[in-house]
Design an enzyme around this catalytic site. Structure first.
Site, PDB file in Angstrom:
ATOM      1  N   ASP A  69       0.880  -1.158   0.000  1.00  0.00           N
ATOM      2  CA  ASP A  69       0.000   0.000   0.000  1.00  0.00           C
ATOM      3  C   ASP A  69       0.932   1.228   0.000  1.00  0.00           C
ATOM      4  OD1 ASP A  69      -2.338   1.662   0.492  1.00  0.00           O
ATOM      5  OD2 ASP A  69      -1.570   1.849   2.537  1.00  0.00           O
TER       6      ASP A  69
ATOM      7  N   ASP B 248      -0.036   5.179   0.979  1.00  0.00           N
ATOM      8  CA  ASP B 248      -0.223   6.157   2.065  1.00  0.00           C
ATOM      9  C   ASP B 248      -0.134   5.467   3.429  1.00  0.00           C
ATOM     10  OD1 ASP B 248      -0.899   8.470   0.402  1.00  0.00           O
ATOM     11  OD2 ASP B 248      -2.792   7.467  -0.008  1.00  0.00           O
TER      12      ASP B 248
HETATM   13  C1  BG6 Z   1      -5.800   5.862   0.301  1.00  0.00           C
HETATM   14  C2  BG6 Z   1      -5.886   6.593   1.628  1.00  0.00           C
HETATM   15  O1  BG6 Z   1      -4.493   5.482   0.057  1.00  0.00           O
HETATM   16  O2  BG6 Z   1      -6.267   6.696  -0.758  1.00  0.00           O
HETATM   17  C3  BG6 Z   1      -7.298   7.096   1.855  1.00  0.00           C
HETATM   18  O3  BG6 Z   1      -5.502   5.718   2.676  1.00  0.00           O
HETATM   19  C4  BG6 Z   1      -7.764   7.938   0.670  1.00  0.00           C
HETATM   20  O4  BG6 Z   1      -7.347   7.844   3.052  1.00  0.00           O
HETATM   21  C5  BG6 Z   1      -7.625   7.135  -0.618  1.00  0.00           C
HETATM   22  O5  BG6 Z   1      -9.111   8.334   0.833  1.00  0.00           O
HETATM   23  C6  BG6 Z   1      -8.044   7.915  -1.870  1.00  0.00           C
HETATM   24  O6  BG6 Z   1      -7.120   8.936  -2.129  1.00  0.00           O
HETATM   25  P1  BG6 Z   1      -7.311  10.064  -3.237  1.00  0.00           P
HETATM   26  O7  BG6 Z   1      -5.922  10.663  -3.347  1.00  0.00           O
HETATM   27  O8  BG6 Z   1      -7.742   9.404  -4.499  1.00  0.00           O
HETATM   28  O9  BG6 Z   1      -8.314  11.019  -2.714  1.00  0.00           O
HETATM   29 MG    MG Z   2      -2.585   3.154   3.659  1.00  0.00          MG
END
Ligand code: BG6
Ligand code: MG
Length: 210
Positions: free
Chosen positions: A9, A11
């Protein structure tokens, strides 16, 4: 157990961008007068932007019109992208670059993220060259806890699911990986998820296992 690939993963596992998501939601909610508790932000880990907005509204007992909902989610994303602009190699989590350097010659490496901003984050942090396969929020129909993102990554690598170790900091991601039959390393708040193969306080600890 044979592990031939590691699917990360992004983030909160490779980069510290998980807190930018929280900050962006917090600021957006403040603007909209919508209650947001940082302590419940773990629930937003791994789930799509739309699903995150729905969770926040559900917890606040509120609903928005379709048009307001779009504006609410777009505002969060604009703030998030602004925060990304100040980001660089310093946002790679401690020990992660050394770990990837160590793993790259021995395992097939992929990123599987729900974020539609994943490529931008990987480019800005200089992590892009480590990965053979990147599957992100722009390439899937269903976000974690649906296993689609991990399935696409494993299929692109051509490695059986039970030989792909998934590294995740979200409960949604851990469930998604389990559905596919992948072994899982749970990081941080996901380290206590029941059934995880490995429990890690930080991603870099994977170096002691693999
Ligand atoms: C994930 C995060 O990696 O991405 C979530 O953990 C987030 O918190 C999701 O909502 C979507 O991200 P984005 O950048 O498309 O808004
Ligand atoms: Mg994550």
């Amino acid at each position: 157990m044979t592990i031939r690939a590691v699917i990360f993963d992004l983030d909160g596992v490779l980069t510290s961008t998980d807190r930018f998501h929280t900050e962006a939601w917090q600021a957006t909610c403040e603007n909209w007068g919508i209650p947001f508790s940082v302590s419940s932000s773990d629930k937003l880990r791994g789930v799509s932007r739309k699903e995150s907005a729905l969770i926040i509204l559900r917890e606040a007992g509120l609903s928005l019109s379709e048009e307001e909902f779009e504006r609410f989610s777009d505002e969060k994303n604009r703030l998030f992208v602004t925060l990304l602009d100040s980001m660089g190699e310093g946002n790679v989590l401690p020990g992660v670059k050394a770990l990837l350097r160590e793993l790259k010659p021995r395992y097939r490496l992929a990123v599987a993220s729900s974020s539609r901003n994943a490529v931008k984050i990987l480019k800005r942090t200089g992590l892009m060259p480590f990965f053979e396969v990147i599957v992100d929020g722009t390439m899937i129909r269903c976000s974690k806890p649906d296993p689609e993102v991990f399935q696409k990554a494993a299929d692109a690598l051509g490695i059986p699911y039970d030989e792909c170790l998934v590294v995740e900091d979200s409960i949604a991601g851990v469930s998604a990986a389990f559905k596919l039959g992948c072994p899982v390393a749970g990081v941080g708040s996901a380290s206590v998820a029941s059934g995880v193969t490995y429990s890690l306080a930080e991603t870099k600890e994977l170096g002691d296992i693999l």
